[in-house]
Design a protein around this motif. Sequence first.
Motif, short mmCIF file in Angstrom:
data_model
loop_
_atom_site.label_atom_id
_atom_site.label_comp_id
_atom_site.label_asym_id
_atom_site.label_seq_id
_atom_site.Cartn_x
_atom_site.Cartn_y
_atom_site.Cartn_z
N MET A 1 0.91 -1.01 0.10
CA MET A 1 0.00 -0.16 0.07
C MET A 1 0.83 1.33 0.13
SD MET A 1 -2.98 1.00 -0.13
CE MET A 1 -4.16 2.43 0.03
N HIS A 2 0.60 2.11 -1.02
CA HIS A 2 1.53 3.35 -1.02
C HIS A 2 0.90 4.50 -0.20
CE1 HIS A 2 3.68 1.88 -4.54
NE2 HIS A 2 2.48 1.33 -5.02
N SER A 3 1.88 5.08 0.74
CA SER A 3 1.22 5.82 1.37
C SER A 3 2.07 7.39 1.44
CB SER A 3 1.38 5.39 3.02
OG SER A 3 2.83 5.20 3.29
N SER A 4 2.81 7.24 0.46
CA SER A 4 3.57 8.67 0.31
C SER A 4 2.57 9.71 -0.06
CB SER A 4 4.74 8.49 -0.63
OG SER A 4 4.26 8.23 -1.86
N ALA A 5 2.83 11.01 -0.05
CA ALA A 5 2.30 12.21 -0.21
C ALA A 5 1.36 12.35 -1.78
CB ALA A 5 2.85 13.55 0.09
N ARG A 6 2.30 11.93 -2.66
CA ARG A 6 2.19 12.03 -4.05
C ARG A 6 0.92 11.04 -4.36
NH1 ARG A 6 7.45 9.88 -4.25
NH2 ARG A 6 7.55 7.62 -5.30
N TYR A 7 1.03 10.13 -3.78
CA TYR A 7 -0.21 9.03 -4.13
C TYR A 7 -1.50 9.37 -3.42
CZ TYR A 7 3.16 5.53 -6.00
OH TYR A 7 4.14 5.28 -7.01
N SER A 8 -1.37 9.91 -2.09
CA SER A 8 -2.45 10.40 -1.33
C SER A 8 -3.15 11.66 -2.22
CB SER A 8 -2.23 10.64 -0.31
OG SER A 8 -1.32 11.54 -0.10
N LEU A 9 -2.33 12.63 -2.86
CA LEU A 9 -2.68 13.77 -3.34
C LEU A 9 -3.14 13.59 -4.90
CD1 LEU A 9 -0.61 16.32 -1.84
CD2 LEU A 9 -3.14 15.73 -1.30
N ALA A 10 -2.71 12.23 -5.46
CA ALA A 10 -2.93 12.00 -7.01
C ALA A 10 -4.35 12.43 -7.62
CB ALA A 10 -2.49 10.83 -7.21
N SER A 11 -5.29 11.84 -6.74
CA SER A 11 -6.58 12.02 -7.39
C SER A 11 -6.92 13.62 -7.31
CB SER A 11 -7.72 11.62 -6.46
OG SER A 11 -9.15 11.85 -6.87
N SER A 12 -6.74 14.58 -6.50
CA SER A 12 -6.95 15.79 -6.62
C SER A 12 -6.07 16.62 -7.62
CB SER A 12 -6.74 16.59 -5.49
OG SER A 12 -5.41 16.61 -4.69
N GLN A 13 -4.89 16.18 -7.87
CA GLN A 13 -4.05 16.56 -8.80
C GLN A 13 -4.47 16.25 -10.09
OE1 GLN A 13 -0.38 14.80 -7.55
NE2 GLN A 13 0.05 16.47 -5.73
N ALA A 14 -4.84 15.05 -10.39
CA ALA A 14 -5.50 14.65 -11.80
C ALA A 14 -6.60 15.45 -12.08
CB ALA A 14 -5.79 13.18 -11.81
N ARG A 15 -7.46 15.61 -11.10
CA ARG A 15 -8.72 16.52 -11.50
C ARG A 15 -8.24 18.05 -11.80
NH1 ARG A 15 -10.72 13.60 -6.98
NH2 ARG A 15 -10.48 15.44 -5.71
N LEU A 16 -7.18 18.62 -11.05
CA LEU A 16 -6.73 19.90 -11.07
C LEU A 16 -6.05 19.92 -12.79
CD1 LEU A 16 -6.35 22.80 -10.49
CD2 LEU A 16 -4.05 21.86 -9.76
N ALA A 17 -5.54 18.74 -13.14
CA ALA A 17 -4.75 19.07 -14.38
C ALA A 17 -5.63 18.59 -15.37
CB ALA A 17 -3.75 17.58 -14.43
N ALA A 18 -6.79 17.78 -15.25
CA ALA A 18 -7.78 17.69 -16.16
C ALA A 18 -8.41 19.16 -16.67
CB ALA A 18 -8.66 16.74 -15.99
N ARG A 19 -8.71 19.90 -15.47
CA ARG A 19 -9.39 21.23 -15.52
C ARG A 19 -8.54 22.11 -16.30
NH1 ARG A 19 -11.53 21.34 -9.50
NH2 ARG A 19 -13.15 19.88 -9.64
N VAL A 20 -7.20 22.06 -16.11
CA VAL A 20 -6.17 23.12 -16.80
C VAL A 20 -6.07 22.57 -18.01
CG1 VAL A 20 -3.89 23.95 -16.88
CG2 VAL A 20 -5.14 23.43 -14.66
N VAL A 21 -6.11 21.20 -18.53
CA VAL A 21 -6.20 21.23 -19.92
C VAL A 21 -7.31 21.44 -20.63
CG1 VAL A 21 -5.95 19.02 -21.69
CG2 VAL A 21 -4.28 19.12 -19.51
N PHE A 22 -8.48 21.25 -20.13
CA PHE A 22 -9.53 21.68 -20.83
C PHE A 22 -9.66 23.26 -20.95
CE2 PHE A 22 -14.17 23.31 -20.49
CZ PHE A 22 -14.69 22.74 -21.64
N GLY A 23 -9.28 23.85 -19.99
CA GLY A 23 -9.30 25.48 -20.07
C GLY A 23 -8.26 26.04 -21.03
N LEU A 24 -7.22 25.16 -21.13
CA LEU A 24 -6.02 25.66 -21.86
C LEU A 24 -6.57 25.29 -23.57
CD1 LEU A 24 -2.73 24.54 -20.35
CD2 LEU A 24 -3.37 26.92 -20.75
N GLY A 25 -7.17 24.16 -23.58
CA GLY A 25 -7.55 23.57 -24.87
C GLY A 25 -8.58 24.67 -25.42
#
Length: 629
Positions: A1-25
């Motif tokens: 089980m991965h417990s580091s910060a990058r794994y725990s924050l990965a879901s919110s970071q993925a949503r943020l990146a998707a929104r940024v990609v949509f806005g930039l597009g």
Amino acid sequence: MHSSARYSLASSQARLAARVVFGLGTIIFLMLLAALMVQFFAPSSRWPSLLSSNAAALTLLAIAWHHTQRICQWRADIVDPPNPENALEDTPPPSWLYQRLGVLLTSDGPGLVMMAAIVMFIVLAGWGSHYVALDDGRLRWIAVGVIAAAIFITLVAERHLAATSREAWPEAQAIAPVLRLVMAVQCLSLPAFVFPTLNTALLINLPAVLVLLVALEFLLRGLFSLFMPPRAEGAERVYLAKSQLAAQLVWPPRPLLFLQHEIHQRFGIDLRQLWALRVLKRAFIPVMTIMAICGWLLTGFQQVATTQRGIYERFGKPVAVLPAGLHYGLPWPFGRVMLTENGQVHELAAGEEPDTAAEPLTSAEGNAPQSADRLWDAIHSFDKAQIIASQSDDQQSLQIINSDVRFMWRIGLSDDAALAATYRSNDLPALIRSTASQVLVHQFSSMTLEQLLGEQRNLLASQINRAVQQKLNALHSGVELLSTVVEAIHPPAGAADAFHGVQAAQISAQALVSRERGHAADLAASAQIEATTRQNQAQMNAADAVSTAQATAVRFAAQKQAAAQSGQVFIDELWFSQLRQTLGHSPLLIIDSRIGAVTPPTIDLRDFPTLNDAARRDAPAKPTQEPSR
């Protein structure tokens, strides 16, 4: 089980990146649409180039955020795997080829290559070499405000991502350089809007050059990733959308820091501990300063070739004309040398266009070049149309001819000529061509086509050469005309056949007139000769008759006087003399007059044939012998 910060924050970071990609597009789509519309209506405007370069930079940023979203989504799936209830349990395992193709298509390399190629296409589509001045309106200041706001937003985002911990979000350190690239492109776009009359293509295309270099790096990274070994199962995905060129956009610039870090990480060599490098670093600035000063002093040396002359300028003022050789003066920019020709001879046709390509040299054994064609019915690129005088039915009019006049010229060999040719004219061939056109118009305007065709070419060429040289001297051009050659003067190609017909008709008419005049002159001369002959003959006969009459009168007077003095004796003597003259060549038969007492003396002058003649006349003719059958 991965417990580091990058794994725990990965879901919110993925949503943020998707929104940024949509806005930039969305922003990229609007910018490209605006660039396409402006390009359609105003191809020479600078808006398409600036919009395309900024849209391409935002596309690179969207690529980086898209790769970040995929990696963050992968981490989120590791922490919270998707529900496998909908998966088919009886699905057969895929083949090896299908697995390899699926790995290739789902990897980040091909997608990065394709997106980098699209970015390069966008940059090259907006590239231009000539731009017009920007309208001095409110729209450009709105663009300046939008770019300033975008720079501020990008700067805040870059500072936030640069301060993010690597443990919490490793990709944030790679997105920050791309954000700096976007800020650099936006800053380089500002002068094009602030200065509307600045039309330098290099300055306007400089943001596109920066984006093109980073897109090329993305393309190479995507291609090289195809040759990397496959990722092990459970290992983190490799982030490819990063740029070392964009990472150099820092202050102060540290171009060798990346090389030092890579050598230390890969080979374990710390360049900071080497004494030689420390000494080199300490002496780098003085040595480079001395080298720069020496290089700057060496700019004072100027080499002038044997076929050139150099005009030396000291503080922008020409002070001397330098011959061929090596010379030294003040270093740049206090002193410089402007090179000019030294006796090179050029040929210029008066009707030649300025952008006409030079005709290639032909082989001595090959066909004749196109310029050797002098036929009237062919159209030549070096012919120049001229308006000349014409006369038809005792009325003055105008006529058009084609002329090929060539000038052999060079820059004068004196220093004054070199200075005048360098500083008084920007384009010597154009100056000679325009001056020659003025002279040819003035020279041909008062002459008809028959006069031009019958004029001596050498005399006409010398007159044109002298007139053009006088105008060039008046303009202080420094040009010396060596010779002027009139290659051809003829009607336009379309009227050449008609002119040939007119000439043939004129020649035939003149020949007929000349022949009839000759015949008339021949008849007049013959009549004059016959009249003169008859007159001379009449005069001769009259003179002869007069002389005969005069002689007869003199003889009659003499005979009358003799008859008066001598009487019958002279008459008888005269009678016997006339009788002797009359009978001098006639056979005589003398018969005594006393035969018949009553018959007076008679002189018979008849010619009697001899006996031989009578016998010959009375002899029978010889019978004719008939031919035997």
